[in-house]
Scaffold this motif. Structure first.
Motif, PDB file in Angstrom:
ATOM      1  N   LEU B  23       0.844  -1.204   0.000  1.00  0.00           N
ATOM      2  CA  LEU B  23       0.000   0.000   0.000  1.00  0.00           C
ATOM      3  C   LEU B  23       0.880   1.254   0.000  1.00  0.00           C
ATOM      4  O   LEU B  23       0.628   2.205  -0.736  1.00  0.00           O
ATOM      5  CB  LEU B  23      -0.920  -0.016   1.230  1.00  0.00           C
ATOM      6  CG  LEU B  23      -1.934   1.129   1.324  1.00  0.00           C
ATOM      7  CD1 LEU B  23      -2.854   1.155   0.112  1.00  0.00           C
ATOM      8  CD2 LEU B  23      -2.761   1.005   2.600  1.00  0.00           C
ATOM      9  N   GLU B  24       1.929   1.192   0.810  1.00  0.00           N
ATOM     10  CA  GLU B  24       2.850   2.323   0.887  1.00  0.00           C
ATOM     11  C   GLU B  24       3.580   2.511  -0.452  1.00  0.00           C
ATOM     12  O   GLU B  24       3.750   3.632  -0.927  1.00  0.00           O
ATOM     13  CB  GLU B  24       3.867   2.050   1.987  1.00  0.00           C
ATOM     14  CG  GLU B  24       4.637   3.280   2.421  1.00  0.00           C
ATOM     15  CD  GLU B  24       5.679   2.911   3.462  1.00  0.00           C
ATOM     16  OE1 GLU B  24       6.824   3.317   3.297  1.00  0.00           O
ATOM     17  OE2 GLU B  24       5.337   2.164   4.405  1.00  0.00           O
ATOM     18  N   LEU B  25       3.966   1.388  -1.051  1.00  0.00           N
ATOM     19  CA  LEU B  25       4.663   1.446  -2.340  1.00  0.00           C
ATOM     20  C   LEU B  25       3.777   2.113  -3.393  1.00  0.00           C
ATOM     21  O   LEU B  25       4.225   3.009  -4.128  1.00  0.00           O
ATOM     22  CB  LEU B  25       5.040   0.027  -2.798  1.00  0.00           C
ATOM     23  CG  LEU B  25       5.697  -0.071  -4.175  1.00  0.00           C
ATOM     24  CD1 LEU B  25       7.081   0.567  -4.178  1.00  0.00           C
ATOM     25  CD2 LEU B  25       5.795  -1.533  -4.627  1.00  0.00           C
ATOM     26  N   VAL B  26       2.523   1.688  -3.455  1.00  0.00           N
ATOM     27  CA  VAL B  26       1.595   2.248  -4.449  1.00  0.00           C
ATOM     28  C   VAL B  26       1.402   3.745  -4.206  1.00  0.00           C
ATOM     29  O   VAL B  26       1.385   4.541  -5.154  1.00  0.00           O
ATOM     30  CB  VAL B  26       0.247   1.492  -4.417  1.00  0.00           C
ATOM     31  CG1 VAL B  26      -0.828   2.240  -5.184  1.00  0.00           C
ATOM     32  CG2 VAL B  26       0.425   0.090  -4.999  1.00  0.00           C
ATOM     33  N   ALA B  27       1.292   4.130  -2.943  1.00  0.00           N
ATOM     34  CA  ALA B  27       1.116   5.559  -2.631  1.00  0.00           C
ATOM     35  C   ALA B  27       2.328   6.350  -3.135  1.00  0.00           C
ATOM     36  O   ALA B  27       2.174   7.435  -3.701  1.00  0.00           O
ATOM     37  CB  ALA B  27       0.946   5.747  -1.123  1.00  0.00           C
ATOM     38  N   ARG B  28       3.519   5.786  -2.966  1.00  0.00           N
ATOM     39  CA  ARG B  28       4.728   6.479  -3.438  1.00  0.00           C
ATOM     40  C   ARG B  28       4.765   6.542  -4.966  1.00  0.00           C
ATOM     41  O   ARG B  28       5.154   7.558  -5.545  1.00  0.00           O
ATOM     42  CB  ARG B  28       5.976   5.778  -2.902  1.00  0.00           C
ATOM     43  CG  ARG B  28       6.206   6.086  -1.414  1.00  0.00           C
ATOM     44  CD  ARG B  28       7.352   5.275  -0.852  1.00  0.00           C
ATOM     45  NE  ARG B  28       8.567   5.401  -1.637  1.00  0.00           N
ATOM     46  CZ  ARG B  28       9.532   4.482  -1.678  1.00  0.00           C
ATOM     47  NH1 ARG B  28       9.409   3.349  -0.985  1.00  0.00           N
ATOM     48  NH2 ARG B  28      10.606   4.669  -2.391  1.00  0.00           N
ATOM     49  N   VAL B  29       4.352   5.448  -5.605  1.00  0.00           N
ATOM     50  CA  VAL B  29       4.305   5.441  -7.082  1.00  0.00           C
ATOM     51  C   VAL B  29       3.367   6.541  -7.570  1.00  0.00           C
ATOM     52  O   VAL B  29       3.691   7.293  -8.494  1.00  0.00           O
ATOM     53  CB  VAL B  29       3.845   4.060  -7.609  1.00  0.00           C
ATOM     54  CG1 VAL B  29       3.542   4.109  -9.100  1.00  0.00           C
ATOM     55  CG2 VAL B  29       4.903   3.004  -7.325  1.00  0.00           C
ATOM     56  N   LEU B  30       2.221   6.648  -6.923  1.00  0.00           N
ATOM     57  CA  LEU B  30       1.235   7.649  -7.346  1.00  0.00           C
ATOM     58  C   LEU B  30       1.723   9.076  -7.096  1.00  0.00           C
ATOM     59  O   LEU B  30       1.262  10.013  -7.739  1.00  0.00           O
ATOM     60  CB  LEU B  30      -0.108   7.409  -6.622  1.00  0.00           C
ATOM     61  CG  LEU B  30      -0.858   6.146  -7.061  1.00  0.00           C
ATOM     62  CD1 LEU B  30      -2.050   5.874  -6.147  1.00  0.00           C
ATOM     63  CD2 LEU B  30      -1.345   6.265  -8.508  1.00  0.00           C
ATOM     64  N   ARG B  31       2.661   9.214  -6.157  1.00  0.00           N
ATOM     65  CA  ARG B  31       3.230  10.546  -5.911  1.00  0.00           C
ATOM     66  C   ARG B  31       4.361  10.854  -6.893  1.00  0.00           C
ATOM     67  O   ARG B  31       4.943  11.926  -6.847  1.00  0.00           O
ATOM     68  CB  ARG B  31       3.762  10.634  -4.477  1.00  0.00           C
ATOM     69  CG  ARG B  31       2.670  10.770  -3.427  1.00  0.00           C
ATOM     70  CD  ARG B  31       3.233  11.288  -2.117  1.00  0.00           C
ATOM     71  NE  ARG B  31       4.251  10.419  -1.578  1.00  0.00           N
ATOM     72  CZ  ARG B  31       4.016   9.440  -0.687  1.00  0.00           C
ATOM     73  NH1 ARG B  31       2.778   9.220  -0.271  1.00  0.00           N
ATOM     74  NH2 ARG B  31       4.989   8.690  -0.227  1.00  0.00           N
ATOM     75  N   ASP B  33       7.256   8.947  -7.295  1.00  0.00           N
ATOM     76  CA  ASP B  33       8.570   8.546  -6.774  1.00  0.00           C
ATOM     77  C   ASP B  33       9.210   7.531  -7.737  1.00  0.00           C
ATOM     78  O   ASP B  33       8.685   6.427  -7.937  1.00  0.00           O
ATOM     79  CB  ASP B  33       8.333   7.920  -5.385  1.00  0.00           C
ATOM     80  CG  ASP B  33       9.623   7.471  -4.710  1.00  0.00           C
ATOM     81  OD1 ASP B  33      10.586   7.107  -5.416  1.00  0.00           O
ATOM     82  OD2 ASP B  33       9.648   7.475  -3.473  1.00  0.00           O
ATOM     83  N   GLY B  34      10.331   7.913  -8.350  1.00  0.00           N
ATOM     84  CA  GLY B  34      10.977   7.075  -9.367  1.00  0.00           C
ATOM     85  C   GLY B  34      11.480   5.745  -8.826  1.00  0.00           C
ATOM     86  O   GLY B  34      11.325   4.705  -9.471  1.00  0.00           O
ATOM     87  N   ALA B  35      12.065   5.776  -7.629  1.00  0.00           N
ATOM     88  CA  ALA B  35      12.588   4.533  -7.040  1.00  0.00           C
ATOM     89  C   ALA B  35      11.441   3.569  -6.747  1.00  0.00           C
ATOM     90  O   ALA B  35      11.558   2.345  -6.937  1.00  0.00           O
ATOM     91  CB  ALA B  35      13.353   4.842  -5.762  1.00  0.00           C
ATOM     92  N   ALA B  36      10.317   4.127  -6.306  1.00  0.00           N
ATOM     93  CA  ALA B  36       9.142   3.288  -6.019  1.00  0.00           C
ATOM     94  C   ALA B  36       8.617   2.674  -7.309  1.00  0.00           C
ATOM     95  O   ALA B  36       8.195   1.507  -7.325  1.00  0.00           O
ATOM     96  CB  ALA B  36       8.059   4.115  -5.336  1.00  0.00           C
ATOM     97  N   ILE B  41       7.499  -1.896 -10.782  1.00  0.00           N
ATOM     98  CA  ILE B  41       7.677  -2.615 -12.048  1.00  0.00           C
ATOM     99  C   ILE B  41       8.188  -4.029 -11.766  1.00  0.00           C
ATOM    100  O   ILE B  41       7.720  -5.007 -12.349  1.00  0.00           O
ATOM    101  CB  ILE B  41       8.647  -1.840 -12.976  1.00  0.00           C
ATOM    102  CG1 ILE B  41       7.946  -0.591 -13.506  1.00  0.00           C
ATOM    103  CG2 ILE B  41       9.142  -2.723 -14.126  1.00  0.00           C
ATOM    104  CD1 ILE B  41       8.871   0.384 -14.205  1.00  0.00           C
ATOM    105  N   GLU B  42       9.135  -4.103 -10.837  1.00  0.00           N
ATOM    106  CA  GLU B  42       9.690  -5.406 -10.460  1.00  0.00           C
ATOM    107  C   GLU B  42       8.567  -6.342  -9.981  1.00  0.00           C
ATOM    108  O   GLU B  42       8.505  -7.503 -10.380  1.00  0.00           O
ATOM    109  CB  GLU B  42      10.718  -5.185  -9.336  1.00  0.00           C
ATOM    110  CG  GLU B  42      11.745  -6.277  -9.174  1.00  0.00           C
ATOM    111  CD  GLU B  42      12.528  -6.531 -10.454  1.00  0.00           C
ATOM    112  OE1 GLU B  42      12.630  -7.711 -10.801  1.00  0.00           O
ATOM    113  OE2 GLU B  42      13.010  -5.573 -11.101  1.00  0.00           O
TER     114      GLU B  42
END
Lengths: 247, 202
Positions: B23-31, B33-36, B41-42
C-alpha cells in the motif's frame, strides 16, 4: 412470506464462522428442528468447500507462475509499458517477436477522441443555449437538499463517464439498515432481471470490480434502494442512466 | 507437519506487513517517486507469467500475439486503477485478479469471434480446463459483484487461509464485524450463484 427465525439466523452465522461446531448439541438441535436451516447449512458448507477449491486452484496456478521464469523480453516489456503509462504515453502495441503493430486506434486514443468530441458538443450546446435565451445558463443549485433518514439520492455514475468503477449515492440508512444497488441494461422494462445486484452495503458507495463491469453493455441504468432493519424498503432512487465513454 | 502457533503468528504478521508495504509502495508510485516505480515494475513482472500459465491451463486459446496484447491491456488497466488499491490484498494478489478476469474475458471474446466467423472451425465443446475454469468464473464473478469489504473477507479466509483475527487486523475492523461480513457475504454469494445458474453442488 414468513421470515426466518432471527435466533436461527444467529446460530447459522455461528456455524458458518466456526463459533459453533456442527456436532455441538445446540447445532444438532437446530439442524434437526428447522428444515430451512438444514438446507442452508448444507449449501453454505458446499459453497465454503467450493471457495476452498477455487483458492487452491489459484494457489496452484500462482505457484506454477512463480516457478516459470518467463522470457527476459517480457520483463523488459513490463517495464516499457509501465514507464510509458507513468509518463502518460501509451506504448506501441507489439505482437509476437516484438514486431510493432500499427494502424488501429488504441483504446486510450479513442477515449481521448471521444472525450474531445464530448467537450466540443457540450461547449456547442452551451453556446446555443446562450444564443437562444440571451443570458447565461442558470447555475445548478449547489446546495444539496437535506435528505431524511431512509432517503437516498444517486450521485455517480451519471451520464457519460470513463468507466463504471464506483457507484456512489448519498443518504442515511435507518439503524441496522443497508443499501442495495441494482444495475440494468439501458431501457430494460420493469421486472427485467438486473445485470448485477450488490450485496447489502453499509457505506454509500459500491465498487463492483472491473472484471464484472466490463461484461456490461456500454449503456446501463442503475438504482439504489435503502432497506430498514426489517428488510422493508422505504426509498429508492429513480433509475439513473450512464454510458461509458470508451467502447 | 506440525506447526507451532509462533510460526503461524509470524507468518500472519509477515503477510500483514506485505499488505502495508504494498500500500505504501503504491502511494509512493502515485506521488511520482521514481525509485518506487522501479520496485513496482519489479513486482508487476508476475503479470505476464500469470497470463502465460492461465493460457496454458486453458489449452492455449490465445496466440502469442494475443497474449502480448493482453499483457499490455492488463498492465494499463492496473495502472488506471492503481488509485483504487487499498492494500486489502497484496499487490501480487491484486494483479492476479486482473490477470484472471481479463484473460477469461479475452478468451470468451476470441471464441465468440471465431464462432461468428464464416469460416469458423472451432470446436464448440469447451475443453475440460475451460469447464473447470467456468466454476471459478462463477465464484469470481459473484465475489466481484459482492464488492468490498465482504468479498475481501471471503478471499482472505478461503484464498489466503487467514483467521478472523488476522482479517480484522488487515481490514482494521473488529473480529466480530469480520465474522458478520463473512457470513452475510457467504449467504449473498450462495443466493447469487443460484441466479448465475451455478448451484453450489458440483
Amino acid at each position: 412470506m414468513t421470515r426466518h427465525d432471527p435466533a436461527h439466523e444467529e446460530r447459522l452465522r455461528d456455524l458458518a464462522v466456526g463459533d459453533l461446531a456442527d456436532d455441538a448439541p445446540a447445532a444438532r438441535e437446530l439442524l434437526a428442528s428447522c428444515a430451512e436451516c438444514r438446507e442452508r447449512w448444507a449449501e453454505l458448507r458446499a459453497l465454503a468447500a467450493r471457495l476452498d477449491e477455487a483458492g487452491e486452484f489459484e494457489r496452484q496456478v500462482r505457484a506454477e507462475a512463480e516457478r516459470s521464469a518467463g522470457p527476459a523480453a517480457e520483463a523488459d516489456r513490463v517495464a516499457e509499458i509501465l514507464r510509458a503509462a507513468a509518463a502518460g504515453v501509451r506504448p506501441a502495441t507489439r505482437g509476437a517477436g516484438g514486431v510493432p503493430r500499427g494502424g488501429a486506434a488504441t483504446p486510450m486514443r479513442r477515449r481521448a477522441a471521444i472525450a474531445a468530441i464530448f467537450l466540443i458538443a457540450a461547449a456547442g450546446a452551451l453556446f446555443l443555449l446562450r444564443a437562444f435565451t440571451g443570458h447565461e445558463a442558470e447555475p445548478t443549485d449547489s446546495i444539496d437538499p437535506i435528505l431524511g433518514v431512509g432517503e437516498v439520492e444517486a450521485i455517480a455514475p451519471r451520464g457519460l463517464v470513463p468507466d463504471f468503477a464506483t457507484f456512489a449515492w448519498r443518504g442515511e440508512r435507518p439503524p441496522q439498515g443497508w443499501f442495495v444497488v441494482r444495475v440494468f441494461r439501458a431501457g430494460a422494462p420493469p421486472g427485467e432481471r438486473p445485470l448485477a445486484e450488490s450485496g447489502e452495503i453499509l457505506e454509500t458507495s459500491w465498487t463492483p470490480g472491473t472484471g464484472v463491469t466490463q461484461l456490461w453493455p456500454r449503456e446501463i441504468e442503475w438504482e439504489v434502494r435503502v432497506f430498514d432493519a426489517e428488510g422493508n424498503s422505504p426509498d429508492a432512487t429513480d433509475r439513473i442512466a450512464a454510458a461509458r465513454s470508451a467502447p | 507437519m506440525d506447526r507451532t502457533m509462533r510460526e503461524e503468528a509470524a507468518e500472519g504478521h509477515d503477510r500483514e506487513l506485505a499488505h502495508r508495504r504494498d500500500l505504501e509502495l503504491v502511494a509512493r508510485v502515485l506521488r511520482g517517486d521514481g525509485a518506487a516505480l522501479d520496485r513496482f515494475i519489479e513486482q508487476l513482472r508476475c503479470a505476464p507469467r500469470f497470463l502465460h500459465v492461465i493460457n496454458d491451463r486453458a489449452g492455449r486459446p490465445l496466440s502469442e500475439t494475443e497474449l502480448a496484447d493482453l499483457t499490455q491491456d492488463v498492465l494499463l488497466l492496473i495502472w488506471e486503477k492503481l488509485s483504487t488499491f487499498e492494500g486489502r490484498a497484496t499487490l501480487e494478489t491484486w494483479t492476479w485478479r486482473f490477470c484472471w478476469l481479463e484473460s477469461r474475458n479475452r478468451v470468451r471474446r476470441v471464441r465468440r469471434n471465431l464462432r461468428t466467423a464464416p469460416s469458423a472451425s472451432l470446436d464448440d465443446v469447451p475443453a475440460p480446463e475451460e469447464r473447470r475454469s467456468g466454476v471459478e468464473d462463477a465464484v469470481e464473478i459473484g465475489l466481484a459483484e459482492l464488492g468490498s469489504p465482504r468479498s475481501e473477507v471471503i478471499r482472505l479466509k478461503h484464498f489466503e487461509g487467514r483467521t478472523f483475527p488476522e482479517i480484522g487486523e488487515i481490514l482494521e475492523i473488529p473480529v466480530n464485524t469480520a465474522k458478520t461480513h463473512y457470513y452475510r457475504g457467504l449467504e449473498w454469494l450462495r443466493q447469487r450463484l443460484r441466479t448465475l445458474g451455478e448451484g453450489t453442488d458440483r
